[in-house]
Enzyme design. Structure first.
Site, short mmCIF file in Angstrom:
data_model
loop_
_atom_site.label_atom_id
_atom_site.label_comp_id
_atom_site.label_asym_id
_atom_site.label_seq_id
_atom_site.Cartn_x
_atom_site.Cartn_y
_atom_site.Cartn_z
N TYR A 89 -9.64 4.89 -4.06
CA TYR A 89 -8.98 6.17 -4.36
C TYR A 89 -8.51 6.13 -5.81
O TYR A 89 -8.23 5.06 -6.35
CB TYR A 89 -7.80 6.40 -3.42
CG TYR A 89 -8.21 6.57 -1.98
CD1 TYR A 89 -9.47 7.06 -1.62
CD2 TYR A 89 -7.32 6.27 -0.95
CE1 TYR A 89 -9.82 7.23 -0.30
CE2 TYR A 89 -7.67 6.43 0.39
CZ TYR A 89 -8.93 6.91 0.70
OH TYR A 89 -9.29 7.07 2.02
N SER A 94 -8.97 -0.02 -14.44
CA SER A 94 -8.43 1.19 -15.07
C SER A 94 -7.46 0.85 -16.18
O SER A 94 -6.77 -0.18 -16.13
CB SER A 94 -7.70 1.99 -14.00
OG SER A 94 -6.94 3.02 -14.60
N TYR A 125 -1.33 3.18 -8.09
CA TYR A 125 -2.77 3.14 -8.43
C TYR A 125 -3.04 2.01 -9.43
O TYR A 125 -3.92 1.17 -9.22
CB TYR A 125 -3.20 4.50 -9.00
CG TYR A 125 -4.58 4.46 -9.61
CD1 TYR A 125 -5.72 4.34 -8.81
CD2 TYR A 125 -4.74 4.52 -10.99
CE1 TYR A 125 -6.98 4.28 -9.37
CE2 TYR A 125 -6.00 4.46 -11.56
CZ TYR A 125 -7.12 4.35 -10.75
OH TYR A 125 -8.36 4.28 -11.32
N LYS A 129 -5.19 -1.83 -9.08
CA LYS A 129 -6.27 -2.32 -9.95
C LYS A 129 -5.89 -3.68 -10.52
O LYS A 129 -6.73 -4.59 -10.62
CB LYS A 129 -6.53 -1.32 -11.08
CG LYS A 129 -7.07 0.03 -10.59
CD LYS A 129 -8.45 -0.12 -9.97
CE LYS A 129 -9.00 1.15 -9.38
NZ LYS A 129 -10.32 1.01 -8.76
#
Ligand code: UDP
Length: 329
Positions: free
Chosen positions: A76, A117, A141, A145
Site C-alpha cells: 500500500y 521510498s 508508510y 519501507k
C-alpha cells in the site's frame, strides 16, 4: 534470459516495469491480489492472482517458474491512509514482504529489487537528500519501507540475499510505450488530482501553505514513471551480474512546490486549475528532493523526462484518453 517475478505487477509502477522487462526480453511472471491493481494493466503477461502473504503459493510459483529474481512492488502506498490505518500498513507492507522473503529463501531465489521510498528520510535540512542521510520517517508508510530495508540488510549478511532498494521520490506521468498510467482508486496523488480538478471543475485542496518553503507549499521531486521503470531494470541487471546489495534514490534532483506543479498543469492544459487552500496533511515532510548522483554514477541512469512540463504532458495525455484508452494486449 532470466525469469523475473513482479509482485504488484497490476499496479501503476509495477505494470509499467513488468512490460518494460518483457520488451527487453526477460521472462516475466506477475503476481497481484488485484485489491488495488488493475487486471487491464497486465495484458497478456503470465499472471497469478495471489496475495504475497500466501507463502506456500509463492514457493510453488517461484519453483515451478524457475524464477531468478523478484521485483517487489506489492504494497500500500498512501501516506495519509497509513497515518489513519497504521496496522493495515504494517501487516500488508511488512508482513507481506516477510512472507515473500520466506518464500524466496525456501525456493532459493537470491536476488530482489525492492520498492522503497523517499519517505524513509522524513524531513531533512539538506537541499537534496543523498542515500546516507539519516533515516527519519514521519509516517507509518515510511516506517514500513525502512523496516523492510533493515530486514534486507540483515538478510544480505546472514542469508546471502542480494537486494537493491530503490527509494522513489514522486512517481508520475504515463508511459508512452505501454500506454499505462496512474489509476489509483481512490486517487490521492497530486498530479492526477490536479488534472481531475481541471476536467471536473471541482477544486482540489492544497494541503498547507505554511511550510518553510518559498511559497509555503510542500516541495517534491517528481520523477517520470518510465524513468523509474528503467531504474528497476538497471538494478536488476546489476544484481544478476553479481552486484552487491545497495540502495539508491530515484528522483530527478529538482524540486517543485505544489503551486509550481499547479502552474505546470495550467501551462500544459491551457486551463485554470480550481483550488482551495486547506490545512496540512499529517505525515507530509516539507521538502523531499533526491540527490540521485549515485544512481547516475553507479547504474548509469539518466532521466529521459527531466522537465516537469514534459512529465505533466504525458499525464495529461493519459487523462484526456480516459474512456478510450488502449490497454496492453
Ligand atoms: N497534495 C495536495 N493536495 C492533494 C494531494 C497532494 O496538496 O490533494 C500535496 C501533498 O501534501 C504533497 C504533494 O502534494 O506535498 C505530493 O503528494 P502526493 O500524495 O502526490 O505524494 P507523496 O509526496 O505523498 O508521496
Amino acid at each position: 534470459m532470466p525469469k523475473i517475478l513482479v509482485t504488484g505487477g497490476a499496479g501503476y509502477i509495477g505494470s509499467i516495469t513488468a512490460h518494460l522487462l518483457a520488451r527487453r526480453g526477460y521472462g516475466v511472471v506477475v503476481v497481484d491480489d488485484l485489491s488495488r491493481g488493475h487486471q487491464h494493466n497486465i495484458g497478456s503477461l503470465p499472471f497469478e492472482k495471489l496475495n504475497v502473504v500466501d507463502t506456500p503459493a509463492l514457493v510453488g510459483l517461484l519453483s515451478l517458474e524457475h524464477v531468478d529474481a523478484v521485483v517487489h512492488f506489492a504494497a500500500y502506498l498512501s501516506v495519509g491512509e497509513s497515518v489513519a490505518k497504521p496496522e493495515l500498513y504494517f501487516s500488508n507492507n511488512v508482513g507481506g514482504t516477510l512472507s515473500l522473503l520466506n518464500a524466496m529463501a525456501k525456493a532459493q531465489v537470491k536476488h530482489l529489487v525492492f520498492s522503497s521510498s523517499a519517505a524513509v528520510y522524513g524531513t531533512q535540512e539538506l537541499p537534496s537528500i543523498p542515500e546516507d542521510a539519516p533515516f527519519a520517517p514521519v509516517s507509518p508508510y515510511g516506517e514500513t519501507k525502512l523496516m523492510v530495508e533493515n530486514v534486507l540488510r540483515s538478510l544480505d549478511r546472514y542469508s546471502g540475499l542480494r537486494s537493491i532498494a530503490l527509494r522513489y521520490f514522486n512517481a508520475c506521468g504515463s508511459d508512452p510505450e505501454s500506454g499505462l498510467g496512474e489509476e489509483h482508486e481512490p486517487e490521492t496523488h497530486l498530479i492526477p488530482l490536479l488534472l481531475k480538478a481541471v476536467v471536473t471543475g471541482n477544486p482540489i485542496t492544497i494541503f498547507g501553505d505554511d511550510y518553510d518553503t518559498q511559497d509555503g507549499t510542500c516541495i517534491r521531486d517528481y520523477v517520470h514513471v518510465a524513468d523509474l521503470a528503467e531504474a528497476h531494470l538497471l538494478a536488476l541487471e546489476k544484481l544478476l551480474g553479481g552486484g552487491a546489495s545497495d540502495a539508491f534514490n530515484v528522483g530527478t534532483g529538482v524540486g517543485h512546490s505544489v503551486l509550481q506543479v499547479l502552474r505546470a498543469i495550467e501551462e500544459v492544459t491551457g486551463r485554470t486549475v480550481p483550488y482551495e487552500m486547506g490545512p496540512r496533511r499529517a505525515g507530509d515532510p516539507a521538502v523531499l528532493v533526491a540527490n540521485s548522483d549515485k544512481l547516475q554514477r553507479v547504474l548509469g541512469w539518466k532521466p529521459r523526462f527531466a522537465d516537469l512540463v514534459d512529465i505533466v504532458e504525458t499525464a495529461w495525455q493519459f487523462e484526456k484518453n480516459k474512456g478510450k484508452r488502449e490497454y496492453p494486449k
